[in-house]
Design a protein around this motif. Structure first.
Motif, PDB file in Angstrom:
ATOM      1  N   SER A   1       0.805  -1.219   0.000  1.00  0.00           N
ATOM      2  CA  SER A   1       0.000   0.000   0.000  1.00  0.00           C
ATOM      3  C   SER A   1       0.843   1.276   0.000  1.00  0.00           C
ATOM      4  CB  SER A   1      -0.956   0.001   1.192  1.00  0.00           C
ATOM      5  OG  SER A   1      -0.225  -0.039   2.411  1.00  0.00           O
ATOM      6  N   ARG A   2       2.113   1.175   0.350  1.00  0.00           N
ATOM      7  CA  ARG A   2       2.987   2.347   0.399  1.00  0.00           C
ATOM      8  C   ARG A   2       3.581   2.680  -0.961  1.00  0.00           C
ATOM      9  NH1 ARG A   2       7.770   1.719   4.132  1.00  0.00           N
ATOM     10  NH2 ARG A   2       8.027   3.893   3.502  1.00  0.00           N
ATOM     11  N   TYR A   3       3.547   1.723  -1.871  1.00  0.00           N
ATOM     12  CA  TYR A   3       4.281   1.846  -3.122  1.00  0.00           C
ATOM     13  C   TYR A   3       3.423   2.400  -4.261  1.00  0.00           C
ATOM     14  CZ  TYR A   3       8.406  -0.614  -1.477  1.00  0.00           C
ATOM     15  OH  TYR A   3       9.556  -0.966  -0.811  1.00  0.00           O
ATOM     16  N   ASN A   4       4.067   3.216  -5.094  1.00  0.00           N
ATOM     17  CA  ASN A   4       3.539   3.511  -6.417  1.00  0.00           C
ATOM     18  C   ASN A   4       3.822   2.288  -7.288  1.00  0.00           C
ATOM     19  OD1 ASN A   4       2.828   6.122  -5.618  1.00  0.00           O
ATOM     20  ND2 ASN A   4       4.833   6.923  -6.201  1.00  0.00           N
ATOM     21  N   MET A   5       2.826   1.858  -8.030  1.00  0.00           N
ATOM     22  CA  MET A   5       2.947   0.647  -8.856  1.00  0.00           C
ATOM     23  C   MET A   5       2.669   0.980 -10.310  1.00  0.00           C
ATOM     24  SD  MET A   5       3.664  -1.701  -6.637  1.00  0.00           S
ATOM     25  CE  MET A   5       3.526  -3.116  -7.730  1.00  0.00           C
ATOM     26  N   GLY A   6       3.356   0.298 -11.188  1.00  0.00           N
ATOM     27  CA  GLY A   6       3.108   0.617 -12.581  1.00  0.00           C
ATOM     28  C   GLY A   6       3.600  -0.437 -13.541  1.00  0.00           C
TER      29      GLY A   6
ATOM     30  N   THR B   1      -6.323   0.638 -18.714  1.00  0.00           N
ATOM     31  CA  THR B   1      -6.702   1.108 -17.385  1.00  0.00           C
ATOM     32  C   THR B   1      -5.878   0.371 -16.335  1.00  0.00           C
ATOM     33  OG1 THR B   1      -8.981   1.530 -18.122  1.00  0.00           O
ATOM     34  CG2 THR B   1      -8.589   1.408 -15.745  1.00  0.00           C
ATOM     35  N   VAL B   2      -5.242   1.136 -15.466  1.00  0.00           N
ATOM     36  CA  VAL B   2      -4.463   0.540 -14.378  1.00  0.00           C
ATOM     37  C   VAL B   2      -5.281   0.636 -13.091  1.00  0.00           C
ATOM     38  CG1 VAL B   2      -3.233   2.709 -13.883  1.00  0.00           C
ATOM     39  CG2 VAL B   2      -2.219   0.498 -13.231  1.00  0.00           C
ATOM     40  N   SER B   3      -5.220  -0.420 -12.283  1.00  0.00           N
ATOM     41  CA  SER B   3      -5.934  -0.435 -11.008  1.00  0.00           C
ATOM     42  C   SER B   3      -5.137  -1.257 -10.005  1.00  0.00           C
ATOM     43  CB  SER B   3      -7.336  -1.013 -11.176  1.00  0.00           C
ATOM     44  OG  SER B   3      -7.295  -2.345 -11.645  1.00  0.00           O
ATOM     45  N   ARG B   4      -5.530  -1.159  -8.754  1.00  0.00           N
ATOM     46  CA  ARG B   4      -4.826  -1.916  -7.722  1.00  0.00           C
ATOM     47  C   ARG B   4      -5.829  -2.411  -6.684  1.00  0.00           C
ATOM     48  NH1 ARG B   4      -0.375   1.789  -5.442  1.00  0.00           N
ATOM     49  NH2 ARG B   4      -0.088   0.120  -3.913  1.00  0.00           N
ATOM     50  N   ASP B   5      -5.457  -3.525  -6.047  1.00  0.00           N
ATOM     51  CA  ASP B   5      -6.229  -4.075  -4.943  1.00  0.00           C
ATOM     52  C   ASP B   5      -5.239  -4.290  -3.804  1.00  0.00           C
ATOM     53  OD1 ASP B   5      -7.632  -5.621  -3.099  1.00  0.00           O
ATOM     54  OD2 ASP B   5      -8.676  -6.760  -4.629  1.00  0.00           O
ATOM     55  N   ASN B   6      -5.240  -3.385  -2.855  1.00  0.00           N
ATOM     56  CA  ASN B   6      -4.259  -3.466  -1.770  1.00  0.00           C
ATOM     57  C   ASN B   6      -4.491  -4.688  -0.881  1.00  0.00           C
ATOM     58  OD1 ASN B   6      -2.998  -1.148  -2.648  1.00  0.00           O
ATOM     59  ND2 ASN B   6      -3.983   0.193  -1.142  1.00  0.00           N
ATOM     60  N   ALA B   7      -5.723  -5.164  -0.808  1.00  0.00           N
ATOM     61  CA  ALA B   7      -6.004  -6.353  -0.002  1.00  0.00           C
ATOM     62  C   ALA B   7      -5.370  -7.603  -0.613  1.00  0.00           C
ATOM     63  CB  ALA B   7      -7.505  -6.549   0.149  1.00  0.00           C
ATOM     64  N   LYS B   8      -5.156  -7.574  -1.925  1.00  0.00           N
ATOM     65  CA  LYS B   8      -4.569  -8.727  -2.615  1.00  0.00           C
ATOM     66  C   LYS B   8      -3.129  -8.461  -3.046  1.00  0.00           C
ATOM     67  CE  LYS B   8      -8.962 -10.458  -4.418  1.00  0.00           C
ATOM     68  NZ  LYS B   8      -9.725 -10.840  -5.640  1.00  0.00           N
ATOM     69  N   ASN B   9      -2.591  -7.300  -2.689  1.00  0.00           N
ATOM     70  CA  ASN B   9      -1.219  -6.937  -3.089  1.00  0.00           C
ATOM     71  C   ASN B   9      -1.033  -7.090  -4.597  1.00  0.00           C
ATOM     72  OD1 ASN B   9      -0.678  -6.497  -0.411  1.00  0.00           O
ATOM     73  ND2 ASN B   9       0.904  -8.059  -0.222  1.00  0.00           N
ATOM     74  N   THR B  10      -2.003  -6.646  -5.343  1.00  0.00           N
ATOM     75  CA  THR B  10      -1.993  -6.878  -6.783  1.00  0.00           C
ATOM     76  C   THR B  10      -2.328  -5.591  -7.539  1.00  0.00           C
ATOM     77  OG1 THR B  10      -2.621  -9.201  -6.478  1.00  0.00           O
ATOM     78  CG2 THR B  10      -2.985  -8.241  -8.657  1.00  0.00           C
ATOM     79  N   VAL B  11      -1.603  -5.386  -8.628  1.00  0.00           N
ATOM     80  CA  VAL B  11      -1.895  -4.306  -9.563  1.00  0.00           C
ATOM     81  C   VAL B  11      -2.284  -4.928 -10.893  1.00  0.00           C
ATOM     82  CG1 VAL B  11       0.539  -4.055 -10.229  1.00  0.00           C
ATOM     83  CG2 VAL B  11      -1.038  -2.152 -10.570  1.00  0.00           C
TER      84      VAL B  11
ATOM     85  N   ILE C   1      -0.095   3.739 -11.129  1.00  0.00           N
ATOM     86  CA  ILE C   1      -1.108   4.054 -10.123  1.00  0.00           C
ATOM     87  C   ILE C   1      -0.383   4.313  -8.817  1.00  0.00           C
ATOM     88  CG2 ILE C   1      -1.580   1.596  -9.649  1.00  0.00           C
ATOM     89  CD1 ILE C   1      -4.528   2.517  -9.083  1.00  0.00           C
ATOM     90  N   THR C   2      -0.607   5.468  -8.256  1.00  0.00           N
ATOM     91  CA  THR C   2       0.111   5.848  -7.049  1.00  0.00           C
ATOM     92  C   THR C   2      -0.465   5.144  -5.816  1.00  0.00           C
ATOM     93  OG1 THR C   2      -1.302   7.716  -6.483  1.00  0.00           O
ATOM     94  CG2 THR C   2       0.484   8.118  -8.067  1.00  0.00           C
ATOM     95  N   HIS C   3       0.213   5.304  -4.701  1.00  0.00           N
ATOM     96  CA  HIS C   3      -0.252   4.691  -3.458  1.00  0.00           C
ATOM     97  C   HIS C   3      -1.614   5.251  -3.056  1.00  0.00           C
ATOM     98  CE1 HIS C   3       0.746   8.290  -1.081  1.00  0.00           C
ATOM     99  NE2 HIS C   3       1.765   8.394  -1.916  1.00  0.00           N
ATOM    100  N   SER C   4      -1.929   6.470  -3.542  1.00  0.00           N
ATOM    101  CA  SER C   4      -3.227   7.081  -3.243  1.00  0.00           C
ATOM    102  C   SER C   4      -4.192   6.963  -4.412  1.00  0.00           C
ATOM    103  CB  SER C   4      -3.034   8.549  -2.863  1.00  0.00           C
ATOM    104  OG  SER C   4      -2.366   9.235  -3.898  1.00  0.00           O
ATOM    105  N   SER C   5      -3.863   6.078  -5.358  1.00  0.00           N
ATOM    106  CA  SER C   5      -4.715   5.733  -6.511  1.00  0.00           C
ATOM    107  C   SER C   5      -4.846   6.824  -7.564  1.00  0.00           C
ATOM    108  CB  SER C   5      -6.105   5.261  -6.033  1.00  0.00           C
ATOM    109  OG  SER C   5      -5.980   4.049  -5.332  1.00  0.00           O
ATOM    110  N   GLY C   6      -3.889   7.750  -7.603  1.00  0.00           N
ATOM    111  CA  GLY C   6      -3.781   8.618  -8.760  1.00  0.00           C
ATOM    112  C   GLY C   6      -3.256   7.816  -9.941  1.00  0.00           C
ATOM    113  N   ARG C   7      -3.618   8.214 -11.140  1.00  0.00           N
ATOM    114  CA  ARG C   7      -3.233   7.444 -12.326  1.00  0.00           C
ATOM    115  C   ARG C   7      -2.561   8.318 -13.385  1.00  0.00           C
ATOM    116  NH1 ARG C   7      -7.880   5.281 -10.207  1.00  0.00           N
ATOM    117  NH2 ARG C   7      -8.110   2.993 -10.248  1.00  0.00           N
ATOM    118  N   LEU C   8      -1.558   7.723 -14.041  1.00  0.00           N
ATOM    119  CA  LEU C   8      -0.907   8.357 -15.175  1.00  0.00           C
ATOM    120  C   LEU C   8      -0.768   7.330 -16.285  1.00  0.00           C
ATOM    121  CD1 LEU C   8       2.027  10.327 -13.485  1.00  0.00           C
ATOM    122  CD2 LEU C   8       0.014  11.318 -14.586  1.00  0.00           C
ATOM    123  N   TYR C   9      -0.883   7.800 -17.520  1.00  0.00           N
ATOM    124  CA  TYR C   9      -0.747   6.911 -18.674  1.00  0.00           C
ATOM    125  C   TYR C   9       0.146   7.551 -19.721  1.00  0.00           C
ATOM    126  CZ  TYR C   9      -4.923   4.650 -16.736  1.00  0.00           C
ATOM    127  OH  TYR C   9      -5.817   4.007 -15.915  1.00  0.00           O
TER     128      TYR C   9
END
Length: 124
Positions: free
Chosen positions: A30-35, A68-78, A51-59
């Motif tokens: 949850s602390r990491y920006n993922m991409g 579309t990029v998304s994340r599920d912090n409960a599953k540690n998955t982007v 997708i940033t740690h706060s769910s901002g998005r850049l393409y």
């Protein structure tokens, strides 16, 4: 030990869709920006989406409106949902994790962890 494991790549016809997943372990996700980055044969690696740690998005301009990029912090998955695929989207897609800013991440800098990649092939 940190691991990023991508899945979901494959062969698809132009106009089709694929969804890539990247499951992370060994880090506080949850602390990491993922991409996602990609590298086509004979070309340099390029930024795709963030997708940033706060769910901002850049393409990147080349995928905006189709991916579309998304994340599920409960599953540690982007995820990367890829629609309207084109032959020029053919590449190895790699997941990345970073604590660096979005602007640095977008330039490929400050990446803390990389996945090994998954191949996406789009046929014409």
């Amino acid at each position: 030990q940190v691991q990023l494991v991508e899945s979901g790549g494959g062969l698809v016809q132009a106009g089709g869709s694929l969804r890539l997943s990247c499951e992370a372990s060994g880090l506080t996700f949850s602390r990491y920006n993922m991409g996602w980055f990609r590298q086509a044969p004979g070309k340099e690696r390029e930024f795709v989406a963030l997708i940033t740690h706060s769910s901002g998005r850049l393409y990147s301009d080349s995928v905006k409106g189709r991916f579309t990029v998304s994340r599920d912090n409960a599953k540690n998955t982007v995820y990367l949902q890829m629609n309207s695929l084109k032959p020029e989207d053919t590449a190895v897609y790699s997941c990345a994790a970073a604590l660096s800013s979005a602007s640095i991440f977008q330039r490929g800098g400050g990446i803390d962890h990389w996945g090994k990649g998954t191949l996406v092939t789009v046929s014409s």
